[in-house]
Design an enzyme around this catalytic site. Structure first.
Site, PDB file in Angstrom:
ATOM      1  CD  GLU A 119      -2.897  -1.613  -0.083  1.00  0.00           C
ATOM      2  OE1 GLU A 119      -2.927  -0.183  -0.269  1.00  0.00           O
ATOM      3  OE2 GLU A 119      -3.456  -2.247  -0.027  1.00  0.00           O
ATOM      4  CB  CYS A 170      -1.373   7.289   1.456  1.00  0.00           C
ATOM      5  SG  CYS A 170      -2.068   6.410   2.331  1.00  0.00           S
TER       6      CYS A 170
END
Length: 484
Positions: free
Chosen positions: A218, A252
């Protein structure tokens, strides 16, 4: 609150081996055991909210509401959902097949992978470590957790509390920096799950390749937000401001830069400035709702971006190193070769690139790495569909930012350089499970099976073809010939 102590390097191989040995005993396989561990994980959070509030505040000056929405509340819900649905998730699944194989009871069993490694990130130090752990535990694995050493206080708290709530025979924490992590990655795991930067993701993947270990990565990237000239500017400004400044921009999936159609940029800046004042007051530095940069290294990196940008700083720009404070900042008229456009910003600085047409933005996005998220702000759904159909990204949101992370029914993950695989909810369980193809054949009916055995004849072949394969029906035949 105790300081973070790194795990002795010489202990790391033994810890991993102990968990691998535990898995082989079958301890983690019963659903009742998994549910007890999930209850422990839920209670770890629920019974220590005040301690987590303190630790994350010391690491990031994170406001309590952001902690609840993005971390502790999310983990409690993930654990509850896993407990409620585990029987269904883990149940064998029958499959449809042809006549002959239907009698053999083909089905899929969900079996645990074994011993897995989860490496968390500092920006959401609870969620990004424990959300994957929910699925790994639910799937029946033994789990090694590696918190980020950058979020020191939260890692130390988790290390202290975890053995009180989870069985240390099946779940352990290993702490450390580069040296400890290097040794950890040399161990044999059945899956590695990492959240963080692309550069470290390459290291994780290279280490996993040596052991043929599957990975979930991720990562991040420069997530764009398209803003069309037909949008409700005031609404878009508030939603963009919230999405960008949540966790002080250290997320993010935060909008990394705006692609704004020419003619509305000044009004958009004006409305975003008003939103910043509404959210954080005249002085965000004194607001209890505005956090801080994680450490001096990241502070200095962000300050260099501000010092070298050739765009116009129209909002914010203030910095104070001893407080790790960077004001909410908007930079207008940024060009594509600006330092702010080189890499993911990961902070409260928002560049605006003004375009004459949305297609300019589409072409730019497609020339670069696929982002983890892509945002579109418009009233024109045809335009939104056009953007989504002609770009790639891990996820996408129309007319808001960040909220996709909260919808656990949606897969969360990147594509290409922004990540490998996705998770949340049942998908996390699936990541840490193996779909074991299983077929149960009756020991009777042996005579009927002789048509499969040599010596082969045309009659046997004809019967076998009839039993094994669907016959082409009219509609199928028309499809095959291109008539339907």
């Amino acid at each position: 609150m105790s300081e973070l102590t790194y795990t002795p390097i010489d202990d790391i191989p033994q810890i991993v081996q102990e968990l691998r040995a535990t898995f082989l005993t079958g301890l983690t396989r019963p659903l009742a055991y998994r549910k007890e561990q999930l209850k422990g994980l839920h209670n770890l959070i629920a019974e220590n909210e005040a301690l987590f509030k303190e630790s994350v505040y010391r690491d990031l000056r994170k406001p309590p509401q952001e902690l609840m929405a993005g971390e502790t509340g999310a983990i409690r819900q993930e654990a509850i959902d896993a407990i409620k649905h585990l029987d269904q998730w883990a149940a064998p699944q029958s499959v449809k097949t042809t006549l002959l194989n239907r009698m053999n009871k083909p089905h899929i069993r969900k079996t645990p992978l074994g011993t897995v490694l989860i490496i968390g990130a500092w920006n959401l130090p609870i969620n990004l470590l424990l959300a994957p752990a929910v699925g790994a535990i639910a799937a029946g694995n033994c789990v090694i957790l590696k918190p980020s050493e950058v979020s020191t206080h939260t890692a130390a708290l988790l290390t202290r509390l975890l053995p009180k709530y989870l069985d240390p025979r099946s779940v352990r924490i290993i702490n450390g920096a580069a040296a400890e992590t290097t040794v950890l990655l040399e161990q044999k795991f059945d899956h590695m799950f990492y959240t963080g930067s692309g550069n470290i993701g390459k290291v994780i993947m290279a280490a996993a390749a040596k052991q043929l270990t599957p990975v979930t990565l991720e990562l991040g990237g420069k997530s764009p937000a398209f803003v069309s000239k037909d949008v409700d500017i005031a609404v878009a400004a508030r939603r963009l401001t919230f999405g960008k400044l949540f966790n002080t921009g250290q997320a993010c999936i935060a909008p990394d830069y705006l692609i704004v159609e020419r003619g509305i940029e000044q009004e958009l800046v004006k409305e975003m400035k008003l939103a910043i004042q509404e959210f954080y007051g005249a002085s965000p530095q004194t607001s209890q709702s505005y956090g801080r940069i994680i450490n001096k290294n990241h502070f200095n990196r962000l300050k260099r971006l501000l010092d070298t940008t050739r765009g116009e700083i129209v909002v914010g720009g203030d910095t104070q190193e001893d407080d790790l404070y960077i004001a909410p900042t908007i930079v207008l008229d940024v060009k594509l070769d600006d330092p702010l456009m080189e890499a993911e910003i990961f902070g409260p600085i928002l560049p605006i690139w003004v375009v004459d047409t949305i297609n300019e933005g589409i072409e730019y996005v497609n020339r670069n790495d696929q982002p983890l998220a892509l945002y579109v702000y418009t009233h024109n759904m045809k335009l939104a569909d056009h953007i989504l159909e002609n770009t790639r990204s891990g996820g996408a949101v129309i007319n808001d930012s960040l909220i996709q992370f909260m919808v656990t029914a949606l897969p969360f993950g990147g594509t290409g350089p922004s990540g490998i695989g996705n998770y949340h909810g049942k998908r996390t369980f699936d990541i840490f499970s193996h779909e074991r193809a299983t077929l149960v054949k009756n020991l009777g009916m042996q005579k009927a099976l002789t048509i499969s055995y040599p010596p082969y004849t045309e009659k046997k072949t004809s019967w076998l073809d009839w039993l094994l394969f669907d016959k082409v029906k009219y509609a199928d035949n028309a499809i095959l010939k291109g008539k339907l």
